[in-house]
Design an enzyme around this catalytic site. Sequence first.
Site, PDB file in Angstrom:
ATOM      1  N   HIS A 132       0.993   4.819   4.552  1.00  0.00           N
ATOM      2  CA  HIS A 132       0.242   5.411   3.447  1.00  0.00           C
ATOM      3  C   HIS A 132       0.606   6.883   3.267  1.00  0.00           C
ATOM      4  CE1 HIS A 132      -3.279   2.290   3.512  1.00  0.00           C
ATOM      5  NE2 HIS A 132      -2.084   1.723   3.417  1.00  0.00           N
ATOM      6  N   SER A 143       0.815  -1.215   0.000  1.00  0.00           N
ATOM      7  CA  SER A 143       0.000   0.000   0.000  1.00  0.00           C
ATOM      8  C   SER A 143       0.846   1.262   0.000  1.00  0.00           C
ATOM      9  CB  SER A 143      -0.936  -0.001   1.214  1.00  0.00           C
ATOM     10  OG  SER A 143      -1.763  -1.143   1.215  1.00  0.00           O
TER      11      SER A 143
END
EC number: 3.4.21.105
Length: 377
Positions: free
Chosen positions: A333, A275
């Site tokens: 992230h 991610s």
Amino acid sequence: MAWRGWAQRGWGCGQAWTPPTGGRSYEELTAALAPSRLLRRRFNFFIQQKCGFRKAPRKVEPRRSDTSSEAYKRSALIPPVEETAFYPSPYPIRTLVKPLFFTVGFTGCAFGSAAIWQYESLKSRVQSYFDGIKADWLDSIRPQKEGDFRKEINKWWNNLSDGQRTVTGIIAANVFVFCLWRVPSLQRTMIRYFTSNPASKVLCSPMLLSTFSHFSLFHMAANMYVLWSFSSSIVNILGQEQFMAVYLSAGVISNFVSYVCKVATGRYGPSLGASGAIMTVLAAVCTKIPEGRLAIIFLPMFTFTAGNALKAIIAMDTAGMILGWKFFDHAAHLGGALFGIWYITYGHELIWKNREPLVKIWHEMRTNSPKKGGGPK
């Protein structure tokens, strides 16, 4: 004098001293020395315990992952680590020294290797062009086989874009690692090397390996779908070689940001997944093409601009990092997204545009290398 001899024998853990009877009866002596004998027995008991049964040194118990329902709720995207021992350092800041040097060194090696890779690709492009012409001529005179599986695969591969061909290897690596998670005998090894955690004994290699690691099928499928969707755009912007350097560096950098956040907040726990690197890809495309239209995977009817999507993602991950949401690694992230924005805005000019000195050094090494059979004397 008698007391000194008794004490010396008592401290030596030997036999108890028997007083001489002399001219007094044994019963009188026994009555006179009853408190002393009681004290002697108690004293000898403790001394013998000290001499014969030494207390074992206290061991420092390793810190296990906090899996209680109040303090830590394990996400379905990470493997169960109830039996895994972690060893947080008593000096948390020192824990970040090795990951910092690894991040800087790996990023430099990634971009240097990409520059050399691009040089070699350009050098062999002419030869590949003539080889392609020869292969097409041989196919034209060679009898064709109907239902040739290899030919169908080649046809499918040639119909892919450069970006899709580039990320196919990344997707294959993620699928392979996902299959390794299904092997019970490899669970400890996978948790040790394919999950990133600043409280683990292994700090550096998981920062890269965890980028290709997914425990949940849904997690892997969602990440690979997003990577496949943005692959053509990002490779058209950066090129194949530069994209690979950015992607691998983004995985390591996002994990380092996650390390910093975990050490600062004391919320240790394993993280894994692509991610962080994919957020770099998404942020780079949204920064370069802010007016592009995007849609959510399961809600394709709702569309929005890439710029607005990037702002919403950054806001959500910032809130999750501050509030301590556990479902995603919001620090990773956020670190990946900020790296993507920085690279498109400044990094491309600072890093990739200044690769010529390294390419010249490599060119001189290739040109001045001795030929097979030896050079002229």
